[in-house]
Write an enzyme that holds these catalytic residues in place. Sequence first.
Site, PDB file in Angstrom:
ATOM      1  N   CYS A   2      59.475  58.642  61.121  1.00 56.95           N
ATOM      2  CA  CYS A   2      58.829  59.113  59.913  1.00 56.95           C
ATOM      3  C   CYS A   2      57.968  60.312  60.288  1.00 56.95           C
ATOM      4  CB  CYS A   2      57.962  58.011  59.333  1.00 56.95           C
ATOM      5  SG  CYS A   2      58.843  56.455  59.200  1.00 56.95           S
ATOM      6  N   ARG A  27      62.624  64.450  59.636  1.00 55.61           N
ATOM      7  CA  ARG A  27      62.408  63.245  60.449  1.00 55.61           C
ATOM      8  C   ARG A  27      62.671  61.958  59.676  1.00 55.61           C
ATOM      9  NH1 ARG A  27      58.906  64.561  65.132  1.00 55.61           N
ATOM     10  NH2 ARG A  27      58.927  62.329  65.472  1.00 55.61           N
ATOM     11  N   TRP A  75      61.380  56.940  56.975  1.00 56.89           N
ATOM     12  CA  TRP A  75      62.732  56.484  57.333  1.00 56.89           C
ATOM     13  C   TRP A  75      62.610  54.974  57.427  1.00 56.89           C
ATOM     14  CZ3 TRP A  75      65.356  53.842  61.212  1.00 56.89           C
ATOM     15  CH2 TRP A  75      66.744  54.015  61.228  1.00 56.89           C
ATOM     16  N   ASN A 101      53.880  55.512  61.643  1.00 51.78           N
ATOM     17  CA  ASN A 101      55.190  55.816  62.217  1.00 51.78           C
ATOM     18  C   ASN A 101      55.400  54.820  63.345  1.00 51.78           C
ATOM     19  OD1 ASN A 101      57.522  56.961  63.094  1.00 51.78           O
ATOM     20  ND2 ASN A 101      56.578  58.834  63.911  1.00 51.78           N
ATOM     21  N   GLY A 102      56.514  54.075  63.330  1.00 45.99           N
ATOM     22  CA  GLY A 102      56.770  53.128  64.421  1.00 45.99           C
ATOM     23  C   GLY A 102      57.084  51.751  63.877  1.00 45.99           C
ATOM     24  N   GLU A 478      81.707  64.683  70.979  1.00 42.73           N
ATOM     25  CA  GLU A 478      80.639  65.386  70.271  1.00 42.73           C
ATOM     26  C   GLU A 478      81.165  66.010  68.969  1.00 42.73           C
ATOM     27  OE1 GLU A 478      77.657  65.456  70.096  1.00 42.73           O
ATOM     28  OE2 GLU A 478      77.118  67.326  69.111  1.00 42.73           O
ATOM     29  N   LYS A 482      79.746  65.198  65.259  1.00 40.69           N
ATOM     30  CA  LYS A 482      79.236  66.230  64.339  1.00 40.69           C
ATOM     31  C   LYS A 482      79.895  66.100  62.979  1.00 40.69           C
ATOM     32  CE  LYS A 482      76.608  67.064  65.827  1.00 40.69           C
ATOM     33  NZ  LYS A 482      75.620  66.845  66.800  1.00 40.69           N
ATOM     34  N   GLU A 485      78.947  62.585  61.138  1.00 42.34           N
ATOM     35  CA  GLU A 485      77.565  62.320  60.734  1.00 42.34           C
ATOM     36  C   GLU A 485      77.137  63.119  59.521  1.00 42.34           C
ATOM     37  OE1 GLU A 485      74.256  63.396  63.324  1.00 42.34           O
ATOM     38  OE2 GLU A 485      75.500  64.866  64.315  1.00 42.34           O
ATOM     39  N   HIS A 501      97.810  53.916  73.150  1.00 43.31           N
ATOM     40  CA  HIS A 501      97.552  52.515  73.521  1.00 43.31           C
ATOM     41  C   HIS A 501      96.982  51.716  72.352  1.00 43.31           C
ATOM     42  CE1 HIS A 501      98.682  53.240  77.628  1.00 43.31           C
ATOM     43  NE2 HIS A 501      97.869  54.288  77.661  1.00 43.31           N
ATOM     44  N   LYS A 596      65.829  62.757  62.342  1.00 38.73           N
ATOM     45  CA  LYS A 596      65.985  63.640  63.492  1.00 38.73           C
ATOM     46  C   LYS A 596      65.583  62.985  64.791  1.00 38.73           C
ATOM     47  CE  LYS A 596      66.872  67.559  65.447  1.00 38.73           C
ATOM     48  NZ  LYS A 596      68.320  67.796  65.652  1.00 38.73           N
TER      49      LYS A 596
END
Length: 601
Positions: A2, A27, A75, A101-102, A478, A482, A485, A501, A596
């Site tokens: 957050c 964030r 968040w 935050n946390g 990667e 990208k 997401e 396979h 983020k």
Amino acid sequence: MCGIVGVTGVENALPYLLRGLEKLEYRGYDSAGVYLANPDGTDFLVKEKGRVSALVAEAQAQGVYGTAGIAHTRWATHGNVSVENAHPQASSDHRFHLVHNGVIENYQELQEQYLAGVTFASQTDTEVAVQLVDKFAKEEELSTRDAFAKMISLLDGNSAYGFLLMDSQEPDTLYVAKKKSPLLIGVSDHGNAVTSDAAAMLDMTANFIELMDGDIALVKPNSVEIFGADGQAVVREPFHLDIDPAQTDKGAYPYYMLKEIDEQAVVARTLAGHYFNDEGEIVGIGCAIGDTIKQADRLYIIAAGTSYHAGLVGKRYFENWANIPTEVHIASEFAYDQPLLSEHPFFIFLSQSGETADSREVLDNIKRQGFPTLTIANVMNSTLTREADFALPVLAGPEIAVASTKAYTAQIIVQAILAYSLGEVELDLKQELAKVAVEIQAITDEKATFQAIAESALKDQHSAFYIGRGLDAAVALEAALKLKEISYIQTEGFAAGELKHGTISLIEEGTPVFALLTQAKTAGLIRGEVAQVAARGANTITISSKSLARPDDAYVLPEVDELLMPLLAVIPAQLIAYYATLARGLDVDRPRNLAKSVTVQ
Ligand code: F6R
């Protein structure tokens, strides 16, 4: 994850707080809220679900104001996304307001033990914290500082927090505390501020005091008092942050992600300039780092997400150039399932933010075991850089888009330079990086090509694949991250040889399969794998390097040293993800459910 801001001692804190939240929105962006207080006893609380813009509209419509205030963008961790669960959280009588935050791991136990008769307005751990402050202030007649300290003393040792508390009876004072969550105090001669990210307060001040874990601070209009973990007053000098506020603006770009993709050429040049002198010798890495690594028999790279993918590329440099066996591990797995280590391990933590909780957990474990550690991060002064034995900067500049781009390439470059400094390599890396910068620029100049590929191949797709072998397989992971997401197209990155396979059964008529082909040794094999999926109806899009290209390849990359090709191969993938997301009408910079800086485990 957050974002937190607070301001005191100004004529009206609201514009500072709202601008701060806009800067912090990357964030976390489920909901946002602000609390404002005035010396005459008036105060206001406004909270809105959704983006900060909704809060701005509501706060302006209500005409709220205050000479001090605290604000938060959330968040969600405990409790769904709702106005009730948005911060600031208030005590029942609305004397205290708290943003946090946390995560408080033992909040349910605390609620049961201390707050049995209290009616809760939210499902958050934060409300438990603010109700505890209220209880201790009232029932035990503690000062606000002591009640705040007592609440903090009851938190489980694993809890992480950045707290910003206001007491309506002291409307000019911000009570601040932190543990494993970044918080800075901004100081100026026209009021003081608190923020979880300096960028959010740059229009008020560039002078910040860093808080340490366990600190409690009282921030007033003209003073800052800090008490260390032992309760004794401490003096911490401010530092001046040299960030150009323009670096955190989008400028003429529609999205931060596009700006940050374009900045990669400059970042490559910046890194070459920082880590090499004019003679091409490495200067930016202290001898102690090299000496310590040389005593190691194995490197362990620890990271999450995109940074983990950068580590998969870095492994090749440490093995090929420095001749040191290297393992790359996902932080959240390593933290609770530590493999058998070599006799003399050396740990490298890779992180954009330097605050990722999963990586911090591993760093704590490794420090307890007494092994040497290095953090390579974009945010210096972050927890991971402070707590490791050594730190090297990634120098990508503020990365605001949730999808990481320039931090990925910069992490790869720093690992390349570090590995190069440890071995005897024929290559002139400084010169090669100059070439990389020129070629990144050339690729980013071809946006129309990638827009056309994205629109024709991905606009209406629900799934896609990226395949490659060796370093291309690392880039495929990667590239897939990208794309998925931000566009929400389910995309898998795959070592091409593994497809047959099992996963090849997912290929249907028109399924987009992007093949990366930059490694000579496996080029023929990839061609075969492309043919296999094409024979089953896939829409194959091959991105190859010049010397391996065929006429019907979708895009041909310029060439640099083969080991450095990931730095070029990822750029089309970033741009394709960007344009596919735009074509689907989504918010490129703020994909749903993400934040983020992932500061919770
Ligand atoms: C994806 C992305 C994330 C981060 C991950 C680790 O685009 O940015 O996967 O790479 O959350 O974060 P840092 O690098 O800050 O440790």
